[in-house]
Scaffold this motif. Structure first.
Motif, PDB file in Angstrom:
ATOM      1  N   GLY A 190      12.708 106.290  55.154  1.00 22.25           N
ATOM      2  CA  GLY A 190      11.303 106.594  55.381  1.00 22.25           C
ATOM      3  C   GLY A 190      10.417 105.442  54.962  1.00 22.25           C
ATOM      4  N   LEU A 191       9.358 105.732  54.205  1.00 21.30           N
ATOM      5  CA  LEU A 191       8.432 104.672  53.797  1.00 21.30           C
ATOM      6  C   LEU A 191       9.087 103.675  52.850  1.00 21.30           C
ATOM      7  N   LEU A 192      10.158 104.088  52.163  1.00 20.59           N
ATOM      8  CA  LEU A 192      10.876 103.144  51.307  1.00 20.59           C
ATOM      9  C   LEU A 192      11.454 101.992  52.119  1.00 20.59           C
ATOM     10  N   THR A 193      11.849 102.303  53.342  1.00 15.52           N
ATOM     11  CA  THR A 193      12.428 101.279  54.216  1.00 15.52           C
ATOM     12  C   THR A 193      11.376 100.574  55.045  1.00 15.52           C
ATOM     13  N   TYR A 194      10.552 101.334  55.753  1.00 17.52           N
ATOM     14  CA  TYR A 194       9.630 100.718  56.701  1.00 17.52           C
ATOM     15  C   TYR A 194       8.173 100.677  56.243  1.00 17.52           C
ATOM     16  N   GLY A 195       7.817 101.402  55.208  1.00 17.05           N
ATOM     17  CA  GLY A 195       6.426 101.410  54.769  1.00 17.05           C
ATOM     18  C   GLY A 195       6.123 100.421  53.673  1.00 17.05           C
ATOM     19  N   ILE A 196       7.161  99.902  53.014  1.00 18.47           N
ATOM     20  CA  ILE A 196       6.993  98.958  51.905  1.00 18.47           C
ATOM     21  C   ILE A 196       7.729  97.675  52.276  1.00 18.47           C
ATOM     22  N   PRO A 197       7.059  96.525  52.235  1.00 18.49           N
ATOM     23  CA  PRO A 197       7.717  95.274  52.643  1.00 18.49           C
ATOM     24  C   PRO A 197       8.902  94.907  51.748  1.00 18.49           C
ATOM     25  N   SER A 198       9.775  94.087  52.287  1.00 10.67           N
ATOM     26  CA  SER A 198      11.017  93.736  51.601  1.00 10.67           C
ATOM     27  C   SER A 198      10.779  92.963  50.314  1.00 10.67           C
ATOM     28  N   MET A 199       9.721  92.160  50.253  1.00  5.04           N
ATOM     29  CA  MET A 199       9.490  91.373  49.033  1.00  5.04           C
ATOM     30  C   MET A 199       9.052  92.248  47.870  1.00  5.04           C
ATOM     31  N   LYS A 200       8.617  93.460  48.165  1.00  6.34           N
ATOM     32  CA  LYS A 200       8.218  94.400  47.127  1.00  6.34           C
ATOM     33  C   LYS A 200       9.368  95.346  46.770  1.00  6.34           C
ATOM     34  N   LEU A 201      10.146  95.724  47.770  1.00  5.63           N
ATOM     35  CA  LEU A 201      11.317  96.581  47.575  1.00  5.63           C
ATOM     36  C   LEU A 201      12.404  96.124  48.538  1.00  5.63           C
ATOM     37  N   ASP A 202      13.367  95.407  48.009  1.00  4.72           N
ATOM     38  CA  ASP A 202      14.454  94.894  48.834  1.00  4.72           C
ATOM     39  C   ASP A 202      15.206  96.055  49.478  1.00  4.72           C
ATOM     40  N   LYS A 203      15.465  95.945  50.766  1.00 10.37           N
ATOM     41  CA  LYS A 203      16.088  97.066  51.485  1.00 10.37           C
ATOM     42  C   LYS A 203      17.550  97.261  51.121  1.00 10.37           C
ATOM     43  N   GLY A 204      18.152  96.244  50.533  1.00 15.14           N
ATOM     44  CA  GLY A 204      19.499  96.428  50.007  1.00 15.14           C
ATOM     45  C   GLY A 204      19.520  97.411  48.847  1.00 15.14           C
ATOM     46  N   VAL A 205      18.422  97.471  48.092  1.00 20.52           N
ATOM     47  CA  VAL A 205      18.312  98.423  46.990  1.00 20.52           C
ATOM     48  C   VAL A 205      18.282  99.846  47.536  1.00 20.52           C
ATOM     49  N   VAL A 206      17.574 100.045  48.653  1.00 21.03           N
ATOM     50  CA  VAL A 206      17.516 101.367  49.283  1.00 21.03           C
ATOM     51  C   VAL A 206      18.880 101.738  49.858  1.00 21.03           C
ATOM     52  N   GLN A 207      19.479 100.810  50.589  1.00 24.85           N
ATOM     53  CA  GLN A 207      20.758 101.109  51.236  1.00 24.85           C
ATOM     54  C   GLN A 207      21.850 101.370  50.217  1.00 24.85           C
TER      55      GLN A 207
END
Length: 494
Positions: A189-206
């Motif tokens: 959701g917003l963790l992936t597409y609503g917050i840019p990668s430099m603020k929350l790396d998508k590897g952390v979500v995955q």
């Protein structure tokens, strides 16, 4: 208590972020880490108050005060100080399923309610939280733990943002079979597409998604309930349904020139950029590139700041962020904004720091109202006309009063609208036939989460309106408890 004089002996310190002029050259996380010794020192500043407010999670003066998931903050601060990191991790996970998210992107209302903040700088709670979970992953302590037995009950969760993920994690923990449906091509959701990668790396979500899958949660992407699967079919196939689709209907600013090209919603801009970055490192060009443009961001919140940071990485010509609010004071106003309210003071967020480093000044303009958009001969925006305002309360209603003689024109080839969200999208709600509140959110009592339709629950922004990630986690956890009660008659979930 770690040490009764820690807050007097040691000053508050935070890990230094990467240098602004270096980090705008890439999309990597800007967060850096303290050494263990420094984190332990910061933990020693926690007083273990007789009545701590850091973990309360209440609303004061329109802002959250304390932690909505009721993190046991003094306890894990003390454990970190003592070097008991694994025990601190266990304590942290008791209340928060995803501290790696909140430790990075939460605005830390816990720190605003820290008692040390009454006489000095609050404890660096957020940094300690992130350090605990990052060490947990680094040491291999965070592992998949599938339930020993299954109940035979099936639950569908619609939406894979923080509310949906938290609900799924909790329900899976007690043995229910959980399927999470997401209409996008990636979970988060917003963790992936609503917050840019430099603020929350998508590897952390995955990484967390992979853990949940290993524990038995099933994730289904590219599937929109109400279109790809009917709500009737969903209710037939599952014993209970949790709606956690968020409040994704953007608020517009209808005015002269709104139809011009080059004006778009902030979330569309961010989503396109992140998807292109994850798909191809931006090589596919499937995003709006602000390179060489004068960018105006309308809206003073976090999403607007993310747009500022993204435009800088596109190498825009200039970027300016408008807010209708006045510039905050340097220090908390003790009469109008007393502790433990969240301190509404002037600060520079990461995007503002980057713009200031590049251009020499804060990119924000305060107390500004956009009056109209003006286009060129091709129907594309070329400038914005604004006026300074003062905000007043008249008969209990907020009004904006224009200040004569303060009109101004700003050049702009890209305008990003970041003034919040009106509420949830209505299609799914209508198909379920759910009652709504006066804000168009799904009507469901906080703490109960049961909607007007039997077996259908709602949690997160779809129920409460646009809010913080930590509130979404809170509601997802609590909704899971209520669904467990609904299915089993009782629940051991908190």
């Amino acid at each position: 208590m770690s040490t009764p004089t820690g807050f007097m002996e040691y000053k508050r310190e935070l890990p230094a972020d990467r240098e602004p002029l270096t980090r705008i050259l890439d999309w990597e996380e800007f967060h850096q880490h303290f050494s263990e010794d420094k984190i332990r020192t910061q933990g020693s500043r926690c007083m273990d108050c007789g009545t701590p407010y850091c973990h309360t999670g209440i609303e004061l003066n329109g802002h959250t005060s304390g932690c909505p998931v009721n993190n046991l903050i003094p306890e894990w601060n003390n454990l970190v100080y003592r070097g008991l990191w694994k025990e601190a991790l266990d304590r942290l996970h008791k209340t928060n399923n995803f501290p790696e998210f909140t430790g990075r992107v939460c605005p830390a209302p816990c720190e605003g309610a820290c008692t040390v903040g009454l006489i000095g700088e609050p404890v660096a709670i957020k940094s300690i939280e992130q350090a605990i979970i990052d060490k947990g992953f680094d040491e291999g302590w965070v592992v998949a733990k599938a339930p020993a037995t299954r109940t035979g009950k099936k639950v569908a969760v619609v939406g894979s943002g923080p509310a949906g993920m938290a609900a799924a994690a909790q329900l899976n923990k007690v043995g229910h079979e959980v399927t999470v449906y997401e209409r996008a091509d990636r979970i988060g959701g917003l963790l992936t597409y609503g917050i840019p990668s430099m603020k929350l790396d998508k590897g952390v979500v995955q990484r967390r998604v992979d853990l949940m899958e290993a524990e038995g949660v099933k994730f289904v992407t590219n599937t929109e309930i109400g279109k790809d699967i009917s709500t009737h079919q969903l209710q037939q196939d599952f014993d209970a349904v949790i709606l956690a689709g968020g409040a994704t209907k953007p608020r517009d600013i209808p005015m002269e020139g709104r139809e011009l090209g080059g004006i778009m919603y902030a979330m569309d801009y961010l989503t396109q950029n992140t998807k292109s970055y994850l798909d191809s490192a931006l090589a596919d060009g499937q995003y709006v590139n602000a390179e060489g443009m004068d960018v105006i961001v309308i809206g003073g919140g976090d999403t607007g700041t993310d747009c500022v940071a993204t435009a800088l990485r596109h190498k825009c010509n200039s970027v300016t962020q408008f807010g209708t609010h006045a510039k905050g004071p340097e220090e908390r106003n003790e009469s109008s904004n007393p502790w433990p309210q969240f301190p509404t003071v002037y600060t520079l967020d990461y995007g503002h720091e980057e713009a200031k480093a590049l251009y020499g000044h804060d990119p924000r303009e305060f107390s500004v109202l956009t009056k109209k958009f003006v286009g060129d001969e091709n129907g594309h925006v070329k400038e914005l006309h604004t006026v300074q305002i003062q905000r007043k309360i008249v008969d209990g209603v907020k009004v904006y009063e224009e200040i004569p003689g303060t009109e101004k024109v700003y050049p702009a080839q890209l305008v990003l609208i970041a003034v919040g969200f009106e509420g949830p999208e209505l299609g799914l709600i209508a198909e379920f036939g759910l009652e709504q509140d006066r804000y168009t959110n799904v009507k469901a009592q906080y703490g109960k989460y049961q909607t007007s339709v039997e077996g259908v629950f709602a949690a997160g922004d779809i129920r409460r309106g646009q809010s913080l990630i930590v509130w979404a986690i809170n509601e997802g956890r609590e909704a899971a408890r209520e669904v467990d009660k609904y299915l089993m008659g009782a629940s051991i979930l908190p």
